[in-house]
Design a protein around this motif. Structure first.
Motif, PDB file in Angstrom:
ATOM      1  N   ALA A 130       0.735  -1.225   0.079  1.00 25.19           N
ATOM      2  CA  ALA A 130      -0.024  -0.028  -0.075  1.00 25.19           C
ATOM      3  C   ALA A 130       0.825   0.984   0.092  1.00 25.19           C
ATOM      4  CB  ALA A 130      -0.824   0.012   1.253  1.00 25.19           C
ATOM      5  N   VAL A 131       1.856   1.285   0.746  1.00 25.35           N
ATOM      6  CA  VAL A 131       2.830   2.532   0.939  1.00 25.35           C
ATOM      7  C   VAL A 131       3.472   2.511  -0.447  1.00 25.35           C
ATOM      8  CG1 VAL A 131       5.028   3.322   1.989  1.00 25.35           C
ATOM      9  CG2 VAL A 131       3.186   2.090   3.429  1.00 25.35           C
ATOM     10  N   ALA A 132       4.138   1.409  -0.937  1.00 23.09           N
ATOM     11  CA  ALA A 132       4.759   1.494  -2.393  1.00 23.09           C
ATOM     12  C   ALA A 132       3.661   1.999  -3.453  1.00 23.09           C
ATOM     13  CB  ALA A 132       5.171   0.024  -2.769  1.00 23.09           C
ATOM     14  N   ALA A 133       2.505   1.868  -3.237  1.00 22.55           N
ATOM     15  CA  ALA A 133       1.427   2.330  -4.577  1.00 22.55           C
ATOM     16  C   ALA A 133       1.196   3.536  -4.291  1.00 22.55           C
ATOM     17  CB  ALA A 133       0.323   1.243  -4.355  1.00 22.55           C
ATOM     18  N   ALA A 134       0.868   3.899  -2.891  1.00 23.14           N
ATOM     19  CA  ALA A 134       0.081   5.172  -2.611  1.00 23.14           C
ATOM     20  C   ALA A 134       1.055   6.323  -2.551  1.00 23.14           C
ATOM     21  CB  ALA A 134      -0.795   4.966  -1.613  1.00 23.14           C
ATOM     22  N   SER A 135       2.308   6.302  -2.081  1.00 22.48           N
ATOM     23  CA  SER A 135       3.235   7.164  -1.534  1.00 22.48           C
ATOM     24  C   SER A 135       3.672   8.149  -2.877  1.00 22.48           C
ATOM     25  CB  SER A 135       4.444   6.728  -0.953  1.00 22.48           C
ATOM     26  OG  SER A 135       5.354   7.849  -0.533  1.00 22.48           O
ATOM     27  N   ARG A 136       3.820   9.446  -2.677  1.00 21.96           N
ATOM     28  CA  ARG A 136       4.238  10.290  -3.772  1.00 21.96           C
ATOM     29  C   ARG A 136       5.620  10.493  -3.697  1.00 21.96           C
ATOM     30  NH1 ARG A 136      -0.302  15.168  -3.732  1.00 21.96           N
ATOM     31  NH2 ARG A 136      -1.957  13.796  -3.915  1.00 21.96           N
ATOM     32  N   ASP A 137       6.290   9.879  -2.865  1.00 21.02           N
ATOM     33  CA  ASP A 137       7.711  10.245  -2.799  1.00 21.02           C
ATOM     34  C   ASP A 137       8.444   8.616  -3.150  1.00 21.02           C
ATOM     35  OD1 ASP A 137      10.453   9.863  -1.238  1.00 21.02           O
ATOM     36  OD2 ASP A 137      10.008  11.990  -0.976  1.00 21.02           O
ATOM     37  N   LEU A 138       9.391   8.810  -4.029  1.00 21.53           N
ATOM     38  CA  LEU A 138       9.937   7.572  -4.389  1.00 21.53           C
ATOM     39  C   LEU A 138      10.873   6.796  -3.665  1.00 21.53           C
ATOM     40  CD1 LEU A 138      10.997   8.462  -8.073  1.00 21.53           C
ATOM     41  CD2 LEU A 138       8.946   7.652  -7.336  1.00 21.53           C
ATOM     42  N   MET A 139      11.380   7.687  -2.597  1.00 23.33           N
ATOM     43  CA  MET A 139      12.199   6.797  -1.433  1.00 23.33           C
ATOM     44  C   MET A 139      11.093   6.112  -0.712  1.00 23.33           C
ATOM     45  SD  MET A 139      14.964   6.260  -0.187  1.00 23.33           S
ATOM     46  CE  MET A 139      15.676   5.368   1.014  1.00 23.33           C
ATOM     47  N   LYS A 140       9.906   6.651  -0.196  1.00 31.44           N
ATOM     48  CA  LYS A 140       9.014   5.935   0.439  1.00 31.44           C
ATOM     49  C   LYS A 140       8.565   4.633  -0.405  1.00 31.44           C
ATOM     50  CE  LYS A 140       7.682   9.890   3.496  1.00 31.44           C
ATOM     51  NZ  LYS A 140       6.502  10.784   3.376  1.00 31.44           N
ATOM     52  N   ARG A 141       8.087   4.959  -1.480  1.00 32.44           N
ATOM     53  CA  ARG A 141       7.781   3.761  -2.400  1.00 32.44           C
ATOM     54  C   ARG A 141       9.010   2.620  -2.361  1.00 32.44           C
ATOM     55  NH1 ARG A 141       5.341   6.071  -8.041  1.00 32.44           N
ATOM     56  NH2 ARG A 141       3.525   7.303  -7.156  1.00 32.44           N
ATOM     57  N   LEU A 142      10.165   2.963  -2.390  1.00 33.72           N
ATOM     58  CA  LEU A 142      11.084   1.873  -2.330  1.00 33.72           C
ATOM     59  C   LEU A 142      11.270   1.174  -1.045  1.00 33.72           C
ATOM     60  CD1 LEU A 142      13.449   0.407  -3.546  1.00 33.72           C
ATOM     61  CD2 LEU A 142      15.069   2.022  -2.808  1.00 33.72           C
ATOM     62  N   LEU A 143      10.883   1.865   0.000  1.00 34.16           N
ATOM     63  CA  LEU A 143      10.916   1.217   1.570  1.00 34.16           C
ATOM     64  C   LEU A 143       9.772   0.475   1.350  1.00 34.16           C
ATOM     65  CD1 LEU A 143      12.084   4.476   3.592  1.00 34.16           C
ATOM     66  CD2 LEU A 143      13.354   2.280   3.140  1.00 34.16           C
ATOM     67  N   GLY A 144       8.482   0.834   1.012  1.00 34.11           N
ATOM     68  CA  GLY A 144       7.284   0.068   1.292  1.00 34.11           C
ATOM     69  C   GLY A 144       7.506  -1.410   0.427  1.00 34.11           C
ATOM     70  N   ALA A 145       8.133  -1.073  -0.678  1.00 35.78           N
ATOM     71  CA  ALA A 145       8.366  -2.377  -1.421  1.00 35.78           C
ATOM     72  C   ALA A 145       9.498  -3.352  -0.675  1.00 35.78           C
ATOM     73  CB  ALA A 145       8.884  -1.909  -2.785  1.00 35.78           C
ATOM     74  N   GLY A 146      10.593  -2.916  -0.259  1.00 33.53           N
ATOM     75  CA  GLY A 146      11.397  -3.401   0.457  1.00 33.53           C
ATOM     76  C   GLY A 146      10.818  -4.162   1.656  1.00 33.53           C
ATOM     77  N   ALA A 147       9.999  -3.342   2.482  1.00 29.90           N
ATOM     78  CA  ALA A 147       9.430  -4.077   3.722  1.00 29.90           C
ATOM     79  C   ALA A 147       8.437  -5.337   3.158  1.00 29.90           C
ATOM     80  CB  ALA A 147       8.661  -3.021   4.371  1.00 29.90           C
ATOM     81  N   ALA A 148       7.772  -5.153   2.155  1.00 34.85           N
ATOM     82  CA  ALA A 148       6.893  -6.271   1.867  1.00 34.85           C
ATOM     83  C   ALA A 148       7.998  -7.334   1.335  1.00 34.85           C
ATOM     84  CB  ALA A 148       6.106  -5.693   0.476  1.00 34.85           C
ATOM     85  N   MET A 149       8.779  -7.028   0.796  1.00 32.21           N
ATOM     86  CA  MET A 149       9.904  -8.252  -0.029  1.00 32.21           C
ATOM     87  C   MET A 149      10.478  -8.709   1.415  1.00 32.21           C
ATOM     88  SD  MET A 149      10.974  -9.604  -2.609  1.00 32.21           S
ATOM     89  CE  MET A 149      12.105 -11.071  -2.780  1.00 32.21           C
ATOM     90  N   LEU A 150      10.924  -8.120   2.437  1.00 36.84           N
ATOM     91  CA  LEU A 150      11.490  -8.786   3.496  1.00 36.84           C
ATOM     92  C   LEU A 150      10.555  -9.650   4.510  1.00 36.84           C
ATOM     93  CD1 LEU A 150      13.996  -5.925   4.571  1.00 36.84           C
ATOM     94  CD2 LEU A 150      14.537  -7.962   3.798  1.00 36.84           C
ATOM     95  N   ALA A 151       9.446  -8.955   4.376  1.00 31.54           N
ATOM     96  CA  ALA A 151       8.240  -9.908   5.102  1.00 31.54           C
ATOM     97  C   ALA A 151       8.091 -11.212   4.392  1.00 31.54           C
ATOM     98  CB  ALA A 151       7.030  -9.090   5.061  1.00 31.54           C
TER      99      ALA A 151
END
Lengths: 109, 479
Positions: free
Chosen positions: A25-46
């Motif tokens: 959700a963070v990766a899809a909704a954030s307007r900041d590319l850094m936050k998008r990366l962190l969201g995708a990374g968190a999902a991947m690590l989980a």
């Protein structure tokens, strides 16, 4: 298995699902590319953590961890490149820059 | 000699995966140049020989062996064509890195199509997609828009990889092991919730990695901005491998043909196929970039294949595999054509780069024309047979709407082909685009292979049909 460990074992699956959904959700909704990366990374690590539990003793765990970290590192490197090229990492700013490039290419063609 | 050949074939699958990774690792630390290009092309050609040998030897996995042979052929053609292109695109050091990453992506793609393990399949797909993203990122030195395209690809890879890994771990837990045959056997009698969710997540992950609509935007962006020298690997090989992964997951879902799960997957797959056909065809018509056009055309071809696959049975599976193979060869011709027509200084290949190509490079224009006819599914091209089989399979199932989608895709492709041919034969190349770059001879093997596959198999498709039939029988369990 002690009661806290049992509780943890039972909660692992829903917690993983929650972490993945939140990360996506963070990766899809954030307007900041850094936050998008962190969201995708968190999902991947989980997901990697859950695979490590499911495939206990299997070599795929190491592969998953390496790929998750490599993916995040690659994302960071590319993000630095985006900042250099577009002067920031806001999605709107990058989109405007790409539109500008495309308009110029069309004019030249 | 015979013993050596036997040993080579016995360890063929391991060689296909490990040799590109080893070559890639060496190439990324050396300086680029003609030697690196020669080694790179030589290894790719040798791998094509091994993959073809495995296919001819007839192993227990015709789908994997057939896909590996196709990937090896496209990989070899791309590496041979990459020489003169990469040397003009990037400096010597970056050339070597690009070749190394491309080899690793090829190895990951081989791993996807040959592995019997579900978790390894997802991890290999993730690796291939990330390596493709890195190759696209190398294009940022020439076009700043390549960096956002690469970033989106990394994001999609991580997000979709998370879904795929979670799905694989759920199925591992439900089936007690990662072997796909064991998973199919364990899940077939009673689909537990975990296994079911895992199956759906895996299917979504493979579909997204394959760039099936509506999850195809990132694949088109990557295709448009990646280095010309590596475009064949990024936009065809990685997607092709992912589609084979999708077929593997599909095979598990429809292991019990009459079950509710199989019915749901069939209808869902046909709907997804129709969306791919419509979205891919419309976006190909409106594409302003030739490689983006090729990427959307490939999406439409995947849609036709998906409709055949969803229709079920041996005939449907044959149609799907044949369409995928012909679609990949057509895309190869278009991508190599884009590299041959690219502007001297441009990182992309706008449609205007095709203008007047017939005057400067008549043979390349002729090859691209054949590929364009192949897109339409015109008679005497291989795509005709593939689309015919897809329509037949859809009609046999009573899915008139799906058959209509395949036919509509062919009509849409006529507009696309017309646009390509009109630009190549009836327009003049503008001074701003400049003359077509030198080094056309390197493109000959790729274009010859694509044209030969399109025309020869259009005239007589017995060879690839036999391979597709073997793979389809292995998938469906038919005698």
């Amino acid at each position: 298995m002690t009661p806290p460990m049992l509780l943890l074992a039972q909660a692992h699956l829903p917690l993983t699902a929650l972490a993945i959904v939140t990360g996506l959700a963070v990766a899809a909704a954030s307007r900041d590319l850094m936050k998008r990366l962190l969201g995708a990374g968190a999902a991947m690590l989980a997901a990697t953590a859950h695979l490590a539990v499911a495939a206990r003793g299997d070599g795929v765990q190491l592969g998953a961890i390496v790929l998750a970290l490599a993916g995040m590192a690659l994302g960071l490197v590319v993000l630095v490149r985006i900042r250099e090229g577009f002067g920031g990492v806001a999605a709107v700013q990058v989109r405007a820059g790409i539109d500008e490039d495309m308009a110029q290419a069309e004019r030249e063609a | 000699m015979s013993a050596a050949l036997d040993a080579l074939l016995m360890h063929g699958h391991a060689i296909l995966v490990l040799a590109p990774f080893a070559t890639g690792a060496v190439l990324t630390v050396v300086r680029g140049g003609r030697a690196a290009m020669a080694v790179s092309a030589g290894v790719a050609l040798a791998l094509a020989g091994v993959a073809t040998g495995l296919l001819i030897a007839g192993g227990s996995d015709p789908l994997g062996d057939g896909a590996a042979a196709l990937i090896a052929l496209i990989g070899a053609a791309t590496f041979v064509a990459a020489g003169p292109v990469l040397s003009r695109e990037v400096d010597a050091r970056t050339q070597a890195i690009a070749l190394g990453l491309a080899h690793m992506a090829l190895g990951a793609a081989f791993s996807v199509v040959t592995t019997p393990d579900m978790a390894t399949l997802v991890l290999s797909l993730l690796a291939a997609a990330l390596l493709g993203s890195a190759l696209t990122a190398l294009g940022a030195a020439r076009a700043r828009a390549a960096a956002p395209a690469a970033f989106t690809a990394v994001l999609v890879s991580l997000c979709v990889g998370a879904l795929g890994l979670f799905g694989a771990s759920l199925m591992l837990g439900a089936a007690g092991g990662g072997d796909m045959a064991a998973i199919a056997a364990a899940l077939a009698p009673s689909q537990g919730v975990d296994g079911l969710v895992g199956l759906v997540l895996l299917a979504v992950a493979c579909a997204a990695f394959a760039g099936l609509a509506p999850m195809h935007g990132w694949a088109a962006d990557m295709a448009a901005y990646t280095l010309h020298g590596a475009a064949g690997l990024v936009m065809i090989v990685v997607r092709l491998a992912a589609f084979v992964g999708f077929i593997r997951v599909w095979d598990i879902a429809v292991a019990e043909p009459q079950s509710a799960l199989a019915e749901a997957f069939s209808l869902g797959g046909a709907a997804l196929g129709a969306i791919c056909v419509v979205a891919g065809s419309i976006q190909a018509i409106g594409a302003q970039d030739f490689r983006r056009l090729a990427a959307h055309a490939l999406t439409a071809q995947f849609g036709c294949a998906l409709i055949g696959l969803a229709a079920g049975g041996v005939d449907g599976a044959i149609a799907a595999l044949f369409v995928v193979a012909t679609g990949a060869m057509t895309a190869l011709a278009l991508v190599v054509g884009a590299a041959a027509a690219r502007p001297q200084l441009g990182a992309t290949a706008p449609m205007a780069a095709l203008d007047g190509l017939s005057a400067q490079r008549p043979f390349i224009a002729a090859a691209v024309s054949v590929a364009a006819f192949g897109l339409t599914g015109a008679p005497l091209t291989a795509a005709f047979l593939g689309k015919w089989l897809s329509v037949e399979a859809a009609l046999a199932r009573g899915w008139y709407w799906a058959a209509a989608a395949v036919v509509a895709a062919s009509f849409a492709a006529v507009f696309v082909a017309g646009q390509i041919i009109e630009r190549m034969y009836f327009r003049e190349r503008s001074a701003q685009i400049g003359p077509a770059p030198a080094g056309a001879a390197a493109f000959a093997p790729a274009l010859l292979a694509a044209v030969a596959a399109t025309l020869v198999f259009g005239w007589n498709g017995a060879g690839p049909l036999d391979v597709a039939r073997l793979a389809a029988r292995a998938m469906t369990g038919a005698p």
